[in-house]
Design a protein around this motif. Structure first.
Motif, PDB file in Angstrom:
ATOM      1  N   PHE A 138     142.467  39.322  30.054  1.00  0.00           N
ATOM      2  CA  PHE A 138     143.658  39.530  29.220  1.00  0.00           C
ATOM      3  C   PHE A 138     143.639  38.586  28.013  1.00  0.00           C
ATOM      4  N   ALA A 139     143.276  37.321  28.267  1.00  0.00           N
ATOM      5  CA  ALA A 139     143.257  36.339  27.173  1.00  0.00           C
ATOM      6  C   ALA A 139     142.206  36.724  26.138  1.00  0.00           C
ATOM      7  N   THR A 140     141.061  37.208  26.593  1.00  0.00           N
ATOM      8  CA  THR A 140     140.013  37.573  25.640  1.00  0.00           C
ATOM      9  C   THR A 140     140.454  38.744  24.778  1.00  0.00           C
ATOM     10  N   ILE A 141     141.104  39.726  25.397  1.00  0.00           N
ATOM     11  CA  ILE A 141     141.599  40.855  24.602  1.00  0.00           C
ATOM     12  C   ILE A 141     142.588  40.336  23.560  1.00  0.00           C
ATOM     13  N   GLY A 142     143.491  39.449  23.995  1.00  0.00           N
ATOM     14  CA  GLY A 142     144.440  38.857  23.056  1.00  0.00           C
ATOM     15  C   GLY A 142     143.738  38.143  21.922  1.00  0.00           C
ATOM     16  N   ALA A 143     142.652  37.421  22.263  1.00  0.00           N
ATOM     17  CA  ALA A 143     141.934  36.669  21.231  1.00  0.00           C
ATOM     18  C   ALA A 143     141.359  37.621  20.188  1.00  0.00           C
ATOM     19  N   PHE A 144     140.873  38.770  20.645  1.00  0.00           N
ATOM     20  CA  PHE A 144     140.293  39.690  19.660  1.00  0.00           C
ATOM     21  C   PHE A 144     141.372  40.378  18.830  1.00  0.00           C
ATOM     22  N   ILE A 145     142.552  40.578  19.423  1.00  0.00           N
ATOM     23  CA  ILE A 145     143.665  41.102  18.619  1.00  0.00           C
ATOM     24  C   ILE A 145     144.022  40.085  17.533  1.00  0.00           C
ATOM     25  N   LEU A 146     144.122  38.812  17.959  1.00  0.00           N
ATOM     26  CA  LEU A 146     144.393  37.736  16.993  1.00  0.00           C
ATOM     27  C   LEU A 146     143.300  37.722  15.913  1.00  0.00           C
ATOM     28  N   PHE A 150     150.711  39.672  10.656  1.00  0.00           N
ATOM     29  CA  PHE A 150     151.756  38.973  11.402  1.00  0.00           C
ATOM     30  C   PHE A 150     151.861  39.501  12.829  1.00  0.00           C
ATOM     31  N   ILE A 151     151.900  40.831  12.957  1.00  0.00           N
ATOM     32  CA  ILE A 151     152.101  41.399  14.297  1.00  0.00           C
ATOM     33  C   ILE A 151     150.938  41.026  15.211  1.00  0.00           C
ATOM     34  N   THR A 152     149.710  41.191  14.727  1.00  0.00           N
ATOM     35  CA  THR A 152     148.567  40.895  15.591  1.00  0.00           C
ATOM     36  C   THR A 152     148.457  39.407  15.868  1.00  0.00           C
ATOM     37  N   MET A 153     148.766  38.584  14.883  1.00  0.00           N
ATOM     38  CA  MET A 153     148.618  37.149  15.125  1.00  0.00           C
ATOM     39  C   MET A 153     149.655  36.672  16.132  1.00  0.00           C
ATOM     40  N   PHE A 154     150.880  37.203  16.005  1.00  0.00           N
ATOM     41  CA  PHE A 154     151.923  36.785  16.947  1.00  0.00           C
ATOM     42  C   PHE A 154     151.589  37.285  18.357  1.00  0.00           C
ATOM     43  N   ALA A 155     151.270  38.574  18.450  1.00  0.00           N
ATOM     44  CA  ALA A 155     150.956  39.134  19.769  1.00  0.00           C
ATOM     45  C   ALA A 155     149.732  38.448  20.355  1.00  0.00           C
ATOM     46  N   GLY A 156     148.719  38.244  19.533  1.00  0.00           N
ATOM     47  CA  GLY A 156     147.494  37.614  20.017  1.00  0.00           C
ATOM     48  C   GLY A 156     147.757  36.208  20.510  1.00  0.00           C
ATOM     49  N   THR A 157     148.536  35.443  19.751  1.00  0.00           N
ATOM     50  CA  THR A 157     148.827  34.068  20.150  1.00  0.00           C
ATOM     51  C   THR A 157     149.525  34.045  21.507  1.00  0.00           C
ATOM     52  N   VAL A 158     150.513  34.917  21.658  1.00  0.00           N
ATOM     53  CA  VAL A 158     151.238  34.954  22.927  1.00  0.00           C
ATOM     54  C   VAL A 158     150.294  35.359  24.057  1.00  0.00           C
ATOM     55  N   MET A 159     149.478  36.385  23.808  1.00  0.00           N
ATOM     56  CA  MET A 159     148.589  36.884  24.863  1.00  0.00           C
ATOM     57  C   MET A 159     147.572  35.839  25.287  1.00  0.00           C
ATOM     58  N   VAL A 160     146.974  35.155  24.334  1.00  0.00           N
ATOM     59  CA  VAL A 160     145.933  34.197  24.702  1.00  0.00           C
ATOM     60  C   VAL A 160     146.547  32.962  25.331  1.00  0.00           C
ATOM     61  N   PHE A 161     147.490  32.355  24.640  1.00  0.00           N
ATOM     62  CA  PHE A 161     147.840  30.994  25.022  1.00  0.00           C
ATOM     63  C   PHE A 161     148.877  30.951  26.130  1.00  0.00           C
ATOM     64  N   PHE A 162     149.768  31.935  26.231  1.00  0.00           N
ATOM     65  CA  PHE A 162     150.660  31.968  27.393  1.00  0.00           C
ATOM     66  C   PHE A 162     149.838  32.238  28.652  1.00  0.00           C
ATOM     67  N   THR A 163     148.861  33.131  28.529  1.00  0.00           N
ATOM     68  CA  THR A 163     148.014  33.426  29.685  1.00  0.00           C
ATOM     69  C   THR A 163     147.231  32.188  30.107  1.00  0.00           C
ATOM     70  N   GLN A 164     146.785  31.428  29.124  1.00  0.00           N
ATOM     71  CA  GLN A 164     146.022  30.223  29.472  1.00  0.00           C
ATOM     72  C   GLN A 164     146.885  29.212  30.218  1.00  0.00           C
ATOM     73  N   HIS A 165     148.181  29.158  29.897  1.00  0.00           N
ATOM     74  CA  HIS A 165     149.075  28.300  30.691  1.00  0.00           C
ATOM     75  C   HIS A 165     149.001  28.722  32.163  1.00  0.00           C
ATOM     76  N   LEU A 166     149.104  30.029  32.402  1.00  0.00           N
ATOM     77  CA  LEU A 166     149.085  30.521  33.779  1.00  0.00           C
ATOM     78  C   LEU A 166     147.756  30.232  34.453  1.00  0.00           C
ATOM     79  N   LEU A 167     146.661  30.446  33.708  1.00  0.00           N
ATOM     80  CA  LEU A 167     145.337  30.144  34.253  1.00  0.00           C
ATOM     81  C   LEU A 167     145.277  28.698  34.725  1.00  0.00           C
TER      82      LEU A 167
END
Lengths: 511, 140, 97
Positions: A456-464, A415-432
């Motif tokens: 940053f998004a790639t790191i998030g993706a690997f956490i996810l 749960f923790i990694t999926m939530f953090a990963g989702t936020v890291m990847v997809f919020f960052t992609q909005h900014l991109l």
């Protein structure tokens, strides 16, 4: 226990069975397998985009093929079959019938999916999941693109067949003592998406046929040189696939309606408002396909109409969120894995929805359309809401299916990694996207802002991804070696709040 | 069970916000939809995988575009093969290039400099590299 | 219990309404200011980005309210909360369904 395999059986007996729980097991396992396969492709894409210049993918055509198969797999081979799988488990129980209305049709609908999947994966086409004409017609290399067309055709027929089955099961095989308004909301969501599928899919089926004959050179539906129009393809495509967005998401919403009241130990706030919101979304979902096409040269009037149609869908989605929160209010909530994922899913559902309202505003399309903003927005729905709902429900049904409990520590890590990963990847992609990075690019110029956000998004993706690995290990390990679950009350909620499998009790709705 | 006031108020607030979103974006869209009368036409042609720009006087540029500051320009965008999208992110110009159609976009450059031009609609092999440069020069 | 929850819900909604009214009024004031200046052409990118920031502000205000509510709900109604020791009326069966 109803969902449990009655006794250990040879695998071919399960494979060739037509019983709803057996077909459901096949659906669920297949779709989860495709989730992991699509996930590996996603990680490959993210690794490639970590920095400018080729990283691990040799050339752009391979990259294009990978993102096409990633999208097709996640949408048609994970999201739709998973909903059918859970529907197969629960809909007959929720309407108190012994099986699906047409058991053989049910098995046929399932067995079309591996066939379609094989065509998509062996072809490995590069048309992108939207397969816009004229690229898919005049430039996409065959036979990959033709295999993609046939693969989707077969998957489409499969989903129409299973939809017919669900509609008949719910409308005709429902127990006479059970009024439709009292049917639990998950079954309602299956009813609504099945009706939507039956209305929406034929348009795309027609578009696929037109694309095929165009590719064969015998027609020119989408070829301006022969009097056709490429925009026609987009209209046909989005007339199916905007409603399809709701077809993807409503089962996840319905699953949360199962989980949240039980883990809050409280009746559902309002069954009527849930039903109303489902029906509203089903109808309004057909009025907004044009917002995918604002940049194709639509007139001001067309844009306005589709903007209003899109905005009209928002209150109904908001009613679902209200219903969840009002159900939790005043309860005594046990945060086991299903509830964690459900609540995380609500939070991300809101973020995705807010981004969606911004997309709707016509002039903002110039900023966001076809950039990474759109990628982030759509993945926030698909991962943040749909996958969260589906994962929550997998954990929820796990003890009922296997008789064993999942490992709670691994589930927490997931749960923790999926939530953090989702936020890291997809919020960052909005900014991109706001920084102007186009989607579906193999490489990008070395602008410092783009590089930083992509890293940053790639790191998030690997956490996810690490969370999903924990999920996979948990599923395999715990179904064989997990602790035996207390089958009367695996989550320790107290016996008052019935699990779906004991739904034969007359008061099982409204929880 | 059943609806109660709180939910109706909530739905009302949502509808209010949406009405504002709709009205405001309608207003802005109307504002940016009108092309100035004196805009100079630039014909933009997309093909795999480069941009061709044709000025009013018939001169053509490939992959780069030179414009004057303070002069309104109207782009007439079309494509020779597959769908592309003409995009200058710094100027919020974004319009699909579709074979058999002419789409319009316009802007008035008010800043001198070099800005990227890119393709934003997936168009195949070199989509990622279908880039150009916009040069805005001082008029005076 | 029911009345208090609705009252607190109402106060949240009132807060939401006030903040959104402010958001509505502020850009209009700006607009009135802008109208006095002489300008030949609409500055396309400024108009669009301003719209974007107006809407993002609204989205973040609503988002703060929604996520704040979720966080509070999760914190207050978890079963380990001191006030949640005893079973609720729904569990004991006092409340009618």
């Amino acid at each position: 226990m109803v969902l449990e395999l009655a006794r250990p059986r040879p695998i071919w007996q399960i494979m060739f069975s037509t019983h709803h729980t057996d077909v459901a097991l096949l659906y669920t396992i297949t779709s989860l397998a495709f989730l992991f396969m699509g996930g590996v492709l996603a990680l490959t894409l993210r690794a490639e985009l970590f920095a400018p210049g080729p990283q691990i993918i040799p050339d752009s055509i391979t990259f294009n093929r990978i993102f096409t198969v990633h999208g097709t797999t996640m949408l048609f081979l994970f999201a739709i079959p998973f909903a059918s799988g859970i529907g197969n488990y629960l809909v007959p129980i929720m309407v108190r019938y012994k099986d699906m209305a047409y058991p053989k049709l049910n098995a046929i609908a399932f067995w079309m999916i591996p066939v379609g999947a094989a065509l998509v994966w062996l072809g490995f086409s590069d048309v992108s999941w939207t397969a816009y004409a004229p690229y898919s017609v005049i430039r996409a290399p065959g036979p990959a693109a033709d295999m993609w067309i046939f693969g989707l055709k077969i998957v489409g027929i499969s989903s129409v067949l299973s939809s017919i089955n669900f509609v008949v099961t719910i409308m005709k095989c429902k127990h006479p003592d059970l009024p439709l308004s009292k049917v639990p909301l998950f079954a309602w969501s299956m009813l609504v998406i099945s009706l939507m599928t039956i209305v929406a899919i034929p348009t795309f089926a027609a578009a696929l046929l037109m694309m095929l004959t165009d590719r064969l050179g015998v027609s020119g539906f989408f070829n301006p040189a022969m009097g056709g129009d490429p925009i026609a393809y987009q209209h046909l495509f989005w007339f199916t696939f905007h409603p399809e967005v709701y077809i993807f998401i409503l089962p996840a919403i319905g699953m949360m309606y199962e989980i949240i009241p039980r883990f809050s130990r409280k009746p559902l706030y309002s069954q009527a408002s849930g039903v109303f919101a489902f029906v509203m979304l089903a109808i309004i979902g057909f009025a907004s396909w044009g917002h995918h096409m604002f940049a194709t040269g639509m007139s001001f009037t067309e844009k306005t109409v589709f903007m209003i149609g899109t905005l009209a869908a928002v209150p109904a989605s908001g009613m679902h969120v209200f219903n969840y929160l009002a159900t939790m209010w005043g309860g005594r909530i046990r945060f086991d894995a299903p509830m964690k994922f459900a609540v995380g899913g609500i939070a991300l559902f809101f973020s995705a929805g807010a981004g969606g309202v911004l997309n709707t505003a016509m002039p903002l399309d110039f900023i966001t359309h076809d950039t990474y903003w759109v990628v982030g927005h759509m993945h926030l729905f698909l991962t943040g809401t749909i996958a969260f709902g589906f994962v929550a429900f997998t954990y929820y049904l796990f003890p009922f299916i296997t008789g064993r409990m999942y490992n709670r520590k691994l589930a927490d890590y997931h749960f923790i990694t999926m939530f953090a990963g989702t936020v890291m990847v997809f919020f960052t992609q909005h900014l991109l996207g706001l920084y102007g990075m186009p989607r579906r690019v193999f490489d990008y110029p070395p602008f410092p802002a783009w590089i930083a956000m992509n890293e940053f998004a790639t790191i998030g993706a690997f956490i996810l991804g690490s969370g999903m690995l924990a999920f996979l290990i948990n599923l395999i390990y715990s179904s064989a070696k997990g602790k035996e679950a207390n089958m009367d009350d695996p989550f320790g909620l107290g016996g008052k709040y019935y699990y779906p499998v004991s739904a034969k009790t007359p008061h099982h709705t409204g929880y | 069970m059943g609806h109660d006031t709180a939910e109706w108020v909530y739905v009302g607030v949502i509808c209010g916000i949406l009405a504002w979103v709709g009205a405001d974006s309608w207003y802005v869209e109307k504002l940016v939809d009108d092309v100035p009368k004196d805009a100079e036409v630039i014909k933009v042609t997309a093909q795999q995988w480069f941009w061709t720009f044709e000025h009013k006087d018939g001169t053509k540029e490939v992959g780069q575009l030179h414009l004057k500051k303070g002069q309104p320009y109207k782009f007439e965008i079309t494509s020779k093969d597959v769908n592309h999208a003409f995009n200058m992110p710094d100027w919020v110009i974004m319009q699909d290039a579709i074979p058999g159609r002419i789409n319009k976009a316009w802007f008035v450059p008010d800043q001198v400099g070099e800005f990227p031009i890119q393709c934003r609609e997936y168009c195949g092999l070199l989509h990622y590299n279908m880039r150009g440069t916009l040069y805005i020069e001082d008029n005076k | 219990m029911k009345t208090t929850s609705i009252q607190s819900m109402k106060s949240i909604l009132a807060l939401l309404a006030v903040s959104l009214t402010a958001l509505l009024v502020l850009p209009l004031v700006n607009l009135a200011d802008a109208a006095t200046g002489e300008k030949e052409y609409v500055k396309l990118r400024n108009e669009i980005w301003n719209l974007f920031f107006r809407m993002t502000t609204a989205a973040f205000v609503v988002g703060a309210v929604v996520s704040g509510t979720i966080i509070w709900l999760v914190w207050r109604f978890r079963e380990s909360h001191p006030k949640n020791k005893a079973p609720t009326k729904w569990e004991t069966g006092e409340a009618a369904h």
